[in-house]
Design an enzyme around this catalytic site. Structure first.
Site, PDB file in Angstrom:
ATOM      1  N   ASP A 219      31.165 -41.801 -18.196  1.00 24.50           N
ATOM      2  CA  ASP A 219      29.752 -41.460 -18.314  1.00 24.50           C
ATOM      3  C   ASP A 219      29.495 -40.538 -19.501  1.00 24.50           C
ATOM      4  O   ASP A 219      28.565 -40.759 -20.279  1.00 24.50           O
ATOM      5  CB  ASP A 219      29.222 -40.836 -17.007  1.00 24.50           C
ATOM      6  CG  ASP A 219      30.100 -39.702 -16.465  1.00 24.50           C
ATOM      7  OD1 ASP A 219      31.119 -39.361 -17.112  1.00 24.50           O
ATOM      8  OD2 ASP A 219      29.767 -39.158 -15.402  1.00 24.50           O
TER       9      ASP A 219
ATOM     10  N   ASP B 157      32.611 -34.591 -22.920  1.00 22.85           N
ATOM     11  CA  ASP B 157      32.253 -33.181 -23.127  1.00 22.85           C
ATOM     12  C   ASP B 157      33.429 -32.528 -23.858  1.00 22.85           C
ATOM     13  O   ASP B 157      33.549 -32.683 -25.079  1.00 22.85           O
ATOM     14  CB  ASP B 157      31.967 -32.558 -21.747  1.00 22.85           C
ATOM     15  CG  ASP B 157      31.497 -31.119 -21.809  1.00 22.85           C
ATOM     16  OD1 ASP B 157      31.261 -30.617 -22.912  1.00 22.85           O
ATOM     17  OD2 ASP B 157      31.364 -30.471 -20.749  1.00 22.85           O
TER      18      ASP B 157
ATOM     19  N   ASP C 212      25.993 -36.743 -11.787  1.00 21.70           N
ATOM     20  CA  ASP C 212      25.544 -35.967 -10.630  1.00 21.70           C
ATOM     21  C   ASP C 212      25.566 -34.467 -10.882  1.00 21.70           C
ATOM     22  O   ASP C 212      26.158 -33.987 -11.854  1.00 21.70           O
ATOM     23  CB  ASP C 212      26.462 -36.236  -9.437  1.00 21.70           C
ATOM     24  CG  ASP C 212      27.823 -35.543  -9.605  1.00 21.70           C
ATOM     25  OD1 ASP C 212      28.435 -35.689 -10.681  1.00 21.70           O
ATOM     26  OD2 ASP C 212      28.251 -34.842  -8.673  1.00 21.70           O
TER      27      ASP C 212
ATOM     28  N   VAL D  70      23.321 -32.407 -17.977  1.00 18.69           N
ATOM     29  CA  VAL D  70      22.426 -33.532 -17.708  1.00 18.69           C
ATOM     30  C   VAL D  70      22.826 -34.267 -16.430  1.00 18.69           C
ATOM     31  O   VAL D  70      23.988 -34.230 -16.015  1.00 18.69           O
ATOM     32  CB  VAL D  70      22.404 -34.526 -18.896  1.00 18.69           C
ATOM     33  CG1 VAL D  70      21.850 -33.862 -20.144  1.00 18.69           C
ATOM     34  CG2 VAL D  70      23.792 -35.101 -19.176  1.00 18.69           C
TER      35      VAL D  70
ATOM     36  N   ARG E 159      22.544 -39.059  -8.917  1.00 16.69           N
ATOM     37  CA  ARG E 159      23.207 -40.192  -9.584  1.00 16.69           C
ATOM     38  C   ARG E 159      22.278 -41.394  -9.721  1.00 16.69           C
ATOM     39  O   ARG E 159      22.383 -42.173 -10.657  1.00 16.69           O
ATOM     40  CB  ARG E 159      24.446 -40.634  -8.795  1.00 16.69           C
ATOM     41  CG  ARG E 159      25.603 -39.650  -8.835  1.00 16.69           C
ATOM     42  CD  ARG E 159      26.888 -40.340  -8.394  1.00 16.69           C
ATOM     43  NE  ARG E 159      27.934 -39.405  -8.001  1.00 16.69           N
ATOM     44  CZ  ARG E 159      28.791 -38.826  -8.838  1.00 16.69           C
ATOM     45  NH1 ARG E 159      28.717 -39.071 -10.123  1.00 16.69           N
ATOM     46  NH2 ARG E 159      29.716 -37.996  -8.409  1.00 16.69           N
TER      47      ARG E 159
HETATM   48  P1  5GP Z   1      35.287 -33.430 -20.142  1.00 17.14           P
HETATM   49  O1  5GP Z   1      36.610 -33.646 -19.458  1.00 17.14           O
HETATM   50  O2  5GP Z   1      35.089 -34.262 -21.393  1.00 17.14           O
HETATM   51  O3  5GP Z   1      35.008 -31.970 -20.375  1.00 17.14           O
HETATM   52  O4  5GP Z   1      34.167 -33.842 -19.114  1.00 17.14           O
HETATM   53  C1  5GP Z   1      33.984 -35.127 -18.777  1.00 17.14           C
HETATM   54  C2  5GP Z   1      33.546 -35.245 -17.342  1.00 17.14           C
HETATM   55  O5  5GP Z   1      32.824 -34.094 -16.911  1.00 17.14           O
HETATM   56  C3  5GP Z   1      32.609 -36.404 -17.241  1.00 17.14           C
HETATM   57  O6  5GP Z   1      33.281 -37.548 -16.767  1.00 17.14           O
HETATM   58  C4  5GP Z   1      31.565 -35.922 -16.243  1.00 17.14           C
HETATM   59  O7  5GP Z   1      31.939 -36.305 -14.955  1.00 17.14           O
HETATM   60  C5  5GP Z   1      31.595 -34.433 -16.311  1.00 17.14           C
HETATM   61  N1  5GP Z   1      30.488 -33.877 -17.145  1.00 17.14           N
HETATM   62  C6  5GP Z   1      30.570 -33.331 -18.392  1.00 17.14           C
HETATM   63  N2  5GP Z   1      29.360 -32.924 -18.824  1.00 17.14           N
HETATM   64  C7  5GP Z   1      28.484 -33.219 -17.835  1.00 17.14           C
HETATM   65  C8  5GP Z   1      27.055 -33.057 -17.708  1.00 17.14           C
HETATM   66  O8  5GP Z   1      26.314 -32.572 -18.556  1.00 17.14           O
HETATM   67  N3  5GP Z   1      26.522 -33.487 -16.531  1.00 17.14           N
HETATM   68  C9  5GP Z   1      27.270 -34.042 -15.525  1.00 17.14           C
HETATM   69  N4  5GP Z   1      26.616 -34.423 -14.439  1.00 17.14           N
HETATM   70  N5  5GP Z   1      28.606 -34.218 -15.629  1.00 17.14           N
HETATM   71  C10 5GP Z   1      29.211 -33.808 -16.774  1.00 17.14           C
HETATM   72 MG    MG Z   2      32.969 -38.126 -14.525  1.00 15.63          MG
END
Ligand code: 5GP
Ligand code: MG
Length: 183
Positions: A98, A101, A158, A152, A164
């Site tokens: 999705d 980050d 979520d 977001v 969702r």
């Molecule tokens: P990362 O491992 O890249 O830091 O984060 C990725 C995961 O964190 C995504 O698959 C998602 O589930 C969650 N995530 C990161 N940023 C957001 C955000 O702004 N909103 C939501 N709902 N989930 C996020």
């Molecule tokens: Mg995720």
């Protein structure tokens, strides 16, 4: 639900229009190749459903349950709650998530699949990519939208399992973040 959104970033029509273009790019990349799409649960389910219906190739679909977020913060550790069962040998693999980050989730998943030397290629596709200051642990090959560094929800994403099913991507209001925070 919609009253908890302080700013709508992309409505449904905008998302679907962008997915038309993204699906054409992915279709061109994997034409004539044996493709398995691995969607990361749960956040990518709505994205997966809308994107894959726009790809007219005989692909296979599998899902992988991972989690790294608690509330609005990335934990930095990624847990696999289930691994795919399908045989990926001699197949091209496209990971769907999705949102990108910190890239910790994608890095962990890519490293996991990279161990399988029978996979022909490994790429990734995300609906959203957050613009962040620090370098990311992994980059995605296909990206639908870049977004500012805000929390977001909607269209699969979520906050403590809410929102969702919102048919848009929007910034969650600080009041809603406080109201639905886990004890
Ligand atoms: P990362 O491992 O890249 O830091 O984060 C990725 C995961 O964190 C995504 O698959 C998602 O589930 C969650 N995530 C990161 N940023 C957001 C955000 O702004 N909103 C939501 N709902 N989930 C996020
Ligand atoms: Mg995720």
């Amino acid at each position: 639900m919609i009253q908890d959104i302080s700013e709508v970033l992309f409505d449904e029509a905008t998302i679907l229009h962008r997915l038309d273009t993204l699906a054409r790019k992915i279709s061109a990349e994997y034409e004539g190749k044996d493709l398995t799409v691995v969607a990361l649960l749960t956040g990518s389910v709505i994205f997966m459903a809308d994107l894959l219906r726009r790809i007219p190739l005989p692909l296979q679909v599998d899902c992988l349950a991972v989690s790294s977020y608690h509330g609005t913060q990335s934990k930095g550790t990624v847990t696999f709650r289930q691994t795919p069962v399908a045989d990926l040998s001699n197949r091209h693999v496209l990971i769907l998530d999705d949102i990108l980050d910190t890239g910790i989730t994608l890095r962990t998943v890519l490293d996991h699949f990279a161990k399988d030397k029978t996979i022909l290629s490994l790429k990734s596709c995300v609906l959203l990519r957050k613009l962040i200051e620090q370098p990311r642990k992994a980059e995605a090959d296909f990206v639908a939208f870049d977004i500012p560094n805000a929390f977001v929800v909607g269209y699969g994403l979520d906050y403590n399992e809410r929102y969702r099913n919102l048919p848009l991507v929007g910034v969650l209001s600080p009041e809603a973040i406080t109201r639905y925070a886990k004890e």
